[in-house]
Write a protein that holds these residues in place. Structure first.
Motif, PDB file in Angstrom:
ATOM      1  N   THR A 445     -46.109  52.022  48.202  1.00  0.00           N
ATOM      2  CA  THR A 445     -45.547  52.970  47.245  1.00  0.00           C
ATOM      3  C   THR A 445     -46.412  52.976  46.003  1.00  0.00           C
ATOM      4  O   THR A 445     -46.713  51.912  45.442  1.00  0.00           O
ATOM      5  CB  THR A 445     -44.112  52.570  46.853  1.00  0.00           C
ATOM      6  N   ALA A 447     -46.208  54.127  42.323  1.00  0.00           N
ATOM      7  CA  ALA A 447     -45.216  54.591  41.353  1.00  0.00           C
ATOM      8  C   ALA A 447     -45.871  54.813  40.000  1.00  0.00           C
ATOM      9  O   ALA A 447     -46.643  53.977  39.514  1.00  0.00           O
ATOM     10  CB  ALA A 447     -44.089  53.565  41.221  1.00  0.00           C
ATOM     11  N   SER A 449     -44.894  56.317  35.925  1.00  0.00           N
ATOM     12  CA  SER A 449     -43.841  56.719  34.983  1.00  0.00           C
ATOM     13  C   SER A 449     -44.481  57.002  33.637  1.00  0.00           C
ATOM     14  O   SER A 449     -45.459  56.358  33.241  1.00  0.00           O
ATOM     15  CB  SER A 449     -42.790  55.616  34.809  1.00  0.00           C
ATOM     16  N   SER A 487     -40.232  49.866  40.363  1.00  0.00           N
ATOM     17  CA  SER A 487     -41.177  50.462  41.298  1.00  0.00           C
ATOM     18  C   SER A 487     -40.439  51.299  42.335  1.00  0.00           C
ATOM     19  O   SER A 487     -39.652  50.762  43.128  1.00  0.00           O
ATOM     20  CB  SER A 487     -41.985  49.358  41.993  1.00  0.00           C
ATOM     21  N   ALA A 488     -40.680  52.616  42.341  1.00  0.00           N
ATOM     22  CA  ALA A 488     -40.062  53.499  43.331  1.00  0.00           C
ATOM     23  C   ALA A 488     -40.717  54.871  43.244  1.00  0.00           C
ATOM     24  O   ALA A 488     -41.290  55.246  42.213  1.00  0.00           O
ATOM     25  CB  ALA A 488     -38.557  53.628  43.082  1.00  0.00           C
ATOM     26  N   LEU A 489     -40.613  55.625  44.322  1.00  0.00           N
ATOM     27  CA  LEU A 489     -40.980  57.029  44.284  1.00  0.00           C
ATOM     28  C   LEU A 489     -39.884  57.810  43.560  1.00  0.00           C
ATOM     29  O   LEU A 489     -38.722  57.404  43.539  1.00  0.00           O
ATOM     30  CB  LEU A 489     -41.148  57.570  45.704  1.00  0.00           C
ATOM     31  N   ASN A 492     -37.668  56.377  38.720  1.00  0.00           N
ATOM     32  CA  ASN A 492     -37.960  54.940  38.743  1.00  0.00           C
ATOM     33  C   ASN A 492     -37.717  54.296  37.384  1.00  0.00           C
ATOM     34  O   ASN A 492     -38.482  53.453  36.933  1.00  0.00           O
ATOM     35  CB  ASN A 492     -39.394  54.682  39.210  1.00  0.00           C
TER      36      ASN A 492
END
Length: 744
Positions: A445, A447, A449, A487-489, A492
């Motif tokens: 992933t 990520a 932001s 941490s994420a798609l 987040n």
């Protein structure tokens, strides 16, 4: 609430009766409201603990602070520190985390959860402020603030001290300070600390290995300008914190994570081999360094006093831990810089502070969490920029009645660039016959932001002098903590959390300044609380993997009262009682739990399966509703009580004997709300006896802490790989030793 301990002469001033030779309780001077004032005159909920008391209680690390202040709970989390104040805090223990209770050193906010380390030596006092403090402080927090105030260089004085301590577990601790005058207008002070002992667990974990040094240069022109420059360095080594499987094996024996009996018990819990298993080893370590430099510059501008505080801190973490049942391997580097400027003045009718604050932090972190049947590797570059303006004023409408108002505007920008890998176990390479070769996927992933958070917060208050030594006050204050990245798609980050605190209190001295009674009642409205836990996040289109996530789980109501009694019936006796009642309840508490094995999460809350797809064939995701449960680390009752008596030996000196105790009702350690992570009611007591020469230059103390040898949990976590398997961390067992101090 004021501290319940006597304080040394350099950290106190007596009121008129005491100064006249009539004895009485000492006054503690604090700077909690950005000005020097008698703690009994400060119309805010604040506790203060003197540097002498921190030494008497053998406090050398942040986790020792719990036993000193009823409102405070401090717990280890691998190499990091979790601070809770009346149930408000942060369970997060990774590079993304931000404390819900601000930790400040000489007015400088320390951002990292690992930062309150290698600091507890040569201190003037510690202040604990309860509730939001944003209208007076550079960095805001919802729960409150813990302020460490170091002992400052003294002009025109050559002095110092050396303290050495030896105790069981081969504990060897020492601290020293040397104050050197540099003419009439300058002075230099250097101090240091050494603390080393064996681990409390049988495999060596939960040891201590700390070295630290601090240098300060102070100069004063005598014309309204003065400055103090400080640099410090600290190192924390050893094996680090430990934990053990629940229920505890072999009674009260502290079996560490690598003990064969703990490993065997862990392997016996489902899922069992041939599903890949983590085996905790005794090779855990921490090699953490902390650097800092700051200056405090004060200039009299005539119409106001200008204070400018530039600061820089660097934190380097390198540790491996098995305290939570699995491998945690972290390296992290953080650089923070801050600049705070304040204008302040006070007259007979008006006291005011106006300030601005700028904060920047850059973090580079490599984090690996491995349970063998599941793993996560997160490599991140994180950046925070924060700007705030704040101000507060107190105006005297009459000689006895005052009103206070304050405002703050905060704007935070947070960015991340993260590469994360989820490693789920999905089966074995065919044919399914020994030797079995597990298949571990690698789901990557990426990520990013770049998000802003901003908020206006405020404070309003009134205070009334009911008599020469009686104060009545009431305040309403608001606070917020900006959102936390993970941490994420897609989405987040969490939303900010908010808290509104209502307080009414009274501070009083009676009977010729020999009896002190302070009472405070509070009501806190807690919204969008940020809760950190292992949760599902989007790691690939339509696929969810487990990440330690911070999300807004709901709202809570917190209310209660705290009462403090200090009584000095004679100059040689001191009795202290500090009692807190705390009621906390989640009005709403909803989150999602990730199960690697597919088994329903073992929690004391309502559970509902979801249709979300996990990262492995066996994984499942559940909705959890814990509404109506109490907040974690929020015992209903806490009592701190102490008594000490001094025996005058004439020219031979004096002997002082003291005992204190802490009694807590039960509390939950985590949002699992299971019996395994519930600490029951307990009582933990300490005793000491000190001989001091008539000159005060030499003192020798014998002490015992945790007289009952009570086994008390400090933290707990459910295994991510095995539902219902909990590992808890423990507070220190019975410790004892001798301490000698030489002052010159």
């Amino acid at each position: 609430m004021a501290a319940f301990h006597m304080v040394p002469a350099d950290a106190q001033e007596q009121d008129s009766d005491a100064a006249a030779g009539n004895g009485g309780l000492a006054d503690i001077i604090v700077t909690a409201q950005r000005r020097e004032e008698n703690l009994q005159k400060a119309a805010i909920p604040v506790s203060a603990v003197t540097g002498n008391t921190l030494t008497e209680q053998s406090v050398t690390q942040a986790t020792d602070l719990t036993r000193l202040v009823p409102a405070l709970q401090v717990a280890p989390a691998a190499a990091l520190t979790q601070i809770y104040l009346r149930g408000v805090g942060t369970f997060g223990s990774n590079a993304f985390a931000e404390q819900g209770v601000a930790f400040n050193l000489d007015g400088v906010y320390l951002s990292r959860p690992a930062a309150p380390a290698a600091l507890f030596y040569d201190l003037e006092r510690m202040e604990v402020l309860k509730g939001p403090q944003g209208t007076l402080y550079g960095r805001n927090a919802t729960g409150g603030a813990v302020n460490l105030v170091t002992a400052k260089p003294k002009l025109g004085e050559a002095s110092g001290f050396l303290t050495a301590e030896y105790g069981n577990y081969d504990a060897l601790k020492g601290s020293a300070a040397l104050n050197v005058p540099l003419g009439d207008r300058a002075a230099f002070r250097v101090s240091g600390q050494y603390a080393k002992r064996d681990g409390f667990y049988n495999d060596g974990y939960d040891d201590e290995d700390t070295q630290a040094v601090r240098g300060q240069l102070r100069f004063d022109t005598g014309g309204g300008f003065n400055a103090t420059i400080m640099a410090d360095y600290g190192h924390v080594g050893g094996m680090g914190s430990g934990g053990t499987i629940m229920p505890l094996l072999a009674g009260k024996k502290r079996l560490g994570p690598s003990d064969p009996r703990v490993i065997a018990e862990y392997l016996s819990r489902a899922p069992t081999p041939p599903v890949p298993q983590i085996i905790a080893r005794d090779d855990g370590y921490q090699d953490n360094d902390y650097y800092g430099a700051m200056a405090t510059v004060n200039a009299d501008l005539g119409f106001a006093q200008l204070t400018v505080i530039p600061a820089w801190r660097h934190t380097k973490l390198d540790f491996v831990s098995y305290a939570s049942s699995f491998l945690i391997d972290v390296t992290e580097k953080s650089d923070q810089m801050s600049l705070e400027g304040r204008l302040a003045n006070q007259s007979d009718r008006l006291k005011w502070v106006l300030g601005g604050y700028y904060f920047v932090e850059d973090v580079t972190a490599a984090q690996f969490y491995n349970q063998q049947s599941n793993g996560t590797r997160i490599n991140s570059q994180l950046n925070t920029r924060s700007f705030a303006v704040f101000g507060e004023a107190t105006f005297s409408l009459t000689d006895t009645f005052r009103v206070t108002g304050g405002l703050r505007y905060t704007k935070d920008n947070k960015q991340q660039l993260t590469e994360a890998h989820t490693y789920p176990f999905v089966g074995f390479v065919p044919p399914p016959a020994p030797p079995l070769t597990p298949i571990i996927l690698d789901l990557q992933t990426d990520a990013t932001s770049d998000v802003d958070f901003d908020k206006v917060t405020w404070k309003a208050g009134v205070e009334y002098d009911m008599g020469p030594r009686s104060l009545l006050y009431a305040t309403v204050s608001t606070g917020f903590k900006s959102g936390i990245l993970y941490s994420a798609l897609g989405e987040n980050y969490s939303k900010p959390e908010r808290l509104t605190a209502y307080t009414i209190g009274t501070k009083n001295r009676f009977f010729d300044n020999t009896l002190q009674l302070n009472v405070e009642a509070f009501y806190w409205d807690y919204k969008d609380q940020q809760v950190s836990h292992l949760a599902p996040v989007l790691v690939a289109p339509g696929i969810y993997g487990p990440v330690f996530k911070t999300e807004n789980a709901g709202s809570a109501t917190i209310y209660g009262a705290e009462a403090e009694l200090l009584w000095q019936p004679t100059p040689d006796d001191l009795l202290s009682i500090n009692l807190q009642y705390l009621h906390s309840k989640y009005d709403e508490m909803d989150y999602q739990a990730y199960s690697v094995s597919g088994a329903a999460p073992v929690v004391g809350c309502a559970i509902t399966p979801t249709s979300l797809v996990g990262a492995s064939p066996t994984a499942a995701i559940f909705d959890v509703d814990c509404s109506g449960r109490p907040l974690t680390n929020a015992p209903r009752w806490v009592l701190n009580a102490g008594y000490q008596h001094s025996f005058d030996l004439g020219g031979a000196g004096k002997l002082t004997a003291g005992v204190d105790t802490r009694v807590e009702s039960s509390r939950y350690l985590s949002i699992d709300f299971m019996p395994e992570v519930k600490q029951g009611s307990y009582m933990m007591s300490n005793a000491r006896i000190t001989y001091e020469t008539a000159s005060g230059q030499f003192a020798l103390t014998g002490f015992v802490n945790n007289l009952e040898d009570e086994l008390v949990f400090s933290n707990g976590l459910q295994s991510p790989a095995k539902a219902g398997v909990f590992y808890n961390q423990l507070r220190p067992p019975r410790t004892y030793g001798i301490r000698g101090t030489v002052r010159f």
